[in-house]
Scaffold this motif. Structure first.
Motif, PDB file in Angstrom:
ATOM      1  N   UNK A 228      41.723  42.678  29.851  1.00 38.38           N
ATOM      2  CA  UNK A 228      40.356  42.333  29.452  1.00 38.38           C
ATOM      3  C   UNK A 228      40.310  41.267  28.367  1.00 38.38           C
ATOM      4  N   UNK A 229      41.402  41.127  27.606  1.00 33.91           N
ATOM      5  CA  UNK A 229      41.420  40.149  26.509  1.00 33.91           C
ATOM      6  C   UNK A 229      41.583  38.712  27.010  1.00 33.91           C
ATOM      7  N   UNK A 230      41.922  38.528  28.271  1.00 36.65           N
ATOM      8  CA  UNK A 230      42.169  37.174  28.788  1.00 36.65           C
ATOM      9  C   UNK A 230      40.875  36.371  28.737  1.00 36.65           C
ATOM     10  N   UNK A 231      40.901  35.265  28.018  1.00 43.06           N
ATOM     11  CA  UNK A 231      39.673  34.502  27.833  1.00 43.06           C
ATOM     12  C   UNK A 231      39.784  33.029  28.209  1.00 43.06           C
ATOM     13  N   UNK A 232      40.969  32.567  28.498  1.00 50.34           N
ATOM     14  CA  UNK A 232      41.154  31.140  28.751  1.00 50.34           C
ATOM     15  C   UNK A 232      40.804  30.787  30.196  1.00 50.34           C
ATOM     16  N   UNK A 233      40.354  29.539  30.373  1.00 52.89           N
ATOM     17  CA  UNK A 233      40.170  29.039  31.731  1.00 52.89           C
ATOM     18  C   UNK A 233      41.517  29.030  32.446  1.00 52.89           C
ATOM     19  N   UNK A 234      41.511  29.469  33.688  1.00 53.54           N
ATOM     20  CA  UNK A 234      42.719  29.405  34.496  1.00 53.54           C
ATOM     21  C   UNK A 234      42.690  28.183  35.394  1.00 53.54           C
ATOM     22  N   UNK A 235      43.783  27.936  36.087  1.00 54.44           N
ATOM     23  CA  UNK A 235      43.847  26.795  37.000  1.00 54.44           C
ATOM     24  C   UNK A 235      42.762  26.907  38.066  1.00 54.44           C
ATOM     25  N   UNK A 236      42.232  25.760  38.482  1.00 52.25           N
ATOM     26  CA  UNK A 236      41.169  25.743  39.479  1.00 52.25           C
ATOM     27  C   UNK A 236      41.606  26.475  40.744  1.00 52.25           C
ATOM     28  N   UNK A 237      42.834  26.275  41.162  1.00 50.63           N
ATOM     29  CA  UNK A 237      43.313  26.891  42.408  1.00 50.63           C
ATOM     30  C   UNK A 237      43.627  28.366  42.254  1.00 50.63           C
TER      31      UNK A 237
ATOM     32  N   UNK B 188      39.147  35.245  34.675  1.00 51.73           N
ATOM     33  CA  UNK B 188      40.556  35.428  34.309  1.00 51.73           C
ATOM     34  C   UNK B 188      41.003  36.894  34.361  1.00 51.73           C
ATOM     35  N   UNK B 189      40.316  37.843  33.707  1.00 56.31           N
ATOM     36  CA  UNK B 189      40.785  39.232  33.779  1.00 56.31           C
ATOM     37  C   UNK B 189      40.855  39.764  35.202  1.00 56.31           C
ATOM     38  N   UNK B 190      39.904  39.364  36.049  1.00 61.01           N
ATOM     39  CA  UNK B 190      39.904  39.815  37.441  1.00 61.01           C
ATOM     40  C   UNK B 190      41.140  39.293  38.168  1.00 61.01           C
ATOM     41  N   UNK B 191      41.482  38.038  37.929  1.00 61.61           N
ATOM     42  CA  UNK B 191      42.657  37.471  38.599  1.00 61.61           C
ATOM     43  C   UNK B 191      43.936  38.189  38.194  1.00 61.61           C
TER      44      UNK B 191
ATOM     45  N   UNK C  79      36.082  20.004  44.463  1.00 58.07           N
ATOM     46  CA  UNK C  79      34.689  20.459  44.359  1.00 58.07           C
ATOM     47  C   UNK C  79      34.599  21.673  43.445  1.00 58.07           C
ATOM     48  N   UNK C  80      35.565  22.585  43.572  1.00 60.13           N
ATOM     49  CA  UNK C  80      35.566  23.766  42.709  1.00 60.13           C
ATOM     50  C   UNK C  80      35.627  23.378  41.241  1.00 60.13           C
ATOM     51  N   UNK C  81      36.404  22.346  40.930  1.00 60.20           N
ATOM     52  CA  UNK C  81      36.539  21.924  39.537  1.00 60.20           C
ATOM     53  C   UNK C  81      35.231  21.420  38.960  1.00 60.20           C
ATOM     54  N   UNK C  82      34.329  20.969  39.832  1.00 58.48           N
ATOM     55  CA  UNK C  82      33.034  20.451  39.379  1.00 58.48           C
ATOM     56  C   UNK C  82      31.905  21.468  39.532  1.00 58.48           C
ATOM     57  N   UNK C  83      32.242  22.670  40.032  1.00 59.66           N
ATOM     58  CA  UNK C  83      31.194  23.688  40.228  1.00 59.66           C
ATOM     59  C   UNK C  83      31.530  24.945  39.430  1.00 59.66           C
TER      60      UNK C  83
END
Length: 439
Positions: free
Chosen positions: A73-82, A286-289, A276-280
């Motif tokens: 749950x502590x994960x807060x950073x953006x992850x890779x688009x893919x 992150x926690x879900x992944x 497209x994902x990178x722009x949407x």
């Protein structure tokens, strides 16, 4: 809409002009989500409502996944688009282990639900969308929003509502070389049916001959009632994009995590969707992944969860189909997932005498008279006058049923008393349908 000029702004006395995209005008909210919200409103008013409209898994999220989500749950950073590399590798390993798919983490794209990934695919791929009916409610609206051409392929009840290779070949032969995405969804939403291996092989041969892209929506694959789901990617690996996620087999619809696996020859599509994902949506939660890695790793506890879930759904679906058939309603026993697609055609004359001549009026009156909420077949691409409907047999306490099943040996089938005790509300709904149709 201004009848003289469809491009004119829509206005009222309290608002600024609204310039609405023509592709969005006339669209209504997703039928499955709308019936769920309507059912909840009726329940809040004190009515007894059997919610057989929205196809949401009745089972809880497996404990190992809940624990993994808590730990991350502590994960807060953006992850890779893919997607998280560890998760993409886990998805690929899972597909190799379960289905023999030749893939790696580089072939995987993670998104906030498979629904979003399907939308992006249609956005970046210029071509027709070929949809066998009956079909899930959102494929065609997505194409309409984007402006893609939809080609419907009717299936027959006598064929188990399955697309045949001959029907697909006839459509593709009308305009050889035309770019197409052909959707297969099995086990099926809305019918609960699936394909035999030879049927998949025949469809793959047609797709290969006409250079079609197959989008194989296998979100219910792990809920094949005998645990024997076969991916068409086995027969057409070079042209099949496989779609799945956590919503159905892990009971985690609200987690919104979907997966696409691409053949290496279609890596350009993965690249385009990633742009497209990178722009949407930027990236998936992150926690879900991180928690999802645990799901695709599998293990004894998750395998047990799946086997008991399948056993419950198989027993309940078989019991329901039998009760409906006893009342003269045509319906095939489900082979996977948690849906039935009954036809009320044998009662057409009696229904017409009550002023019910199409699937919409039938379902509306059924809800009004009995409190049973199901969806008309017309929402799933069938003709409105065809008296078909989709029934999602999920309105029971899945945690309680799962716990009870886990206390019994898997080698023994669940008897009628188990289904009556733990899924009685769904059987009560079926009895109400039968009594109503026999009036």
């Amino acid at each position: 809409m201004n009848p003289k000029n469809s491009m004119a702004p829509i206005t009222d006395e309290h608002s600024l002009p609204v310039h609405l995209n023509l592709n969005v005008r006339g669209l209504e909210p997703s039928a499955t989500l709308a019936i769920n919200e309507r059912s909840n409103r009726l329940r809040r008013k004190g009515r007894t409502i059997h919610k057989l409209g929205l196809g949401q898994s009745p089972f809880p999220v497996p404990t190992p996944l809940v624990d993994a989500l808590r730990d991350n749950a502590f994960r807060k950073d953006y992850l890779a688009v893919r997607g998280l590399r560890e998760l993409r590798d886990a998805v690929a390993t899972y597909r190799r282990r379960r289905h023999g798919t030749d893939c790696s983490g580089d072939d995987v794209l993670i998104g906030p639900g498979s629904k979003e990934l399907m939308f992006l695919l249609q956005l970046v791929y210029y071509g027709d969308l070929v949809i066998p009916t009956p079909t899930w409610v959102s494929y065609a609206p997505q194409a309409h929003i984007i402006g893609r051409h939809v080609r419907w392929l009717d299936t027959k009840e006598s064929d188990g509502w399955r697309l045949t290779a001959d029907a697909m070949d006839r459509l593709c032969s009308e305009d050889p070389g035309r770019p197409r995405i052909v959707i297969l969804n099995y086990p099926s939403n809305p019918t609960g049916g699936t394909y035999h291996p030879q049927e998949l092989e025949d469809l793959a041969a047609v797709a290969r001959r006409h250079h079609c892209v197959l989008l194989s929506d296998e979100i219910y694959g792990e809920l094949h009632h005998e645990g024997r789901h076969i991916s068409i990617a086995r027969f057409y690996p070079e042209g099949t994009i496989t779609s799945s996620g956590l919503s159905k087999w892990c009971g985690a619809g609200g987690w919104r995590l979907g997966t696409f696996i691409f053949p290496r020859g279609l890596r350009w599509l993965l690249d385009a969707m990633s742009i497209v994902a990178s722009e949407t949506y930027t990236s998936t939660c992150a926690p879900i992944q991180y928690a999802a890695v645990r799901a695709f790793q599998g293990g004894t506890e998750i395998e047990s969860y799946l086997k008991h879930s399948r056993r419950i759904l198989h027993s309940l679906g078989k019991k329901l189909a039998g009760r409906l058939r006893a009342a003269g309603i045509e319906v095939a026993p489900p082979q996977g997932g948690f849906y039935l697609f009954p036809s009320f055609h044998p009662h057409r004359e009696a229904l017409a005498a009550r002023g019910l001549t199409d699937s919409v009026s039938l379902c509306e009156r059924l809800l009004e008279d009995t409190g049973v909420a199901i969806l008309p077949g017309s929402h799933f691409g069938r003709p409105r006058e065809e008296l078909t409907a989709r029934l999602a047999y999920v309105d029971f306490n899945g945690a309680e049923a799962l716990s009870a099943s886990q206390s019994m040996p898997l080698k023994e089938p669940l008897d009628d008393s188990f289904v009556e005790t733990h899924c009685g509300g769904v059987l009560e709904a079926a009895d109400k349908i039968c009594a109503w149709i026999e009036e």
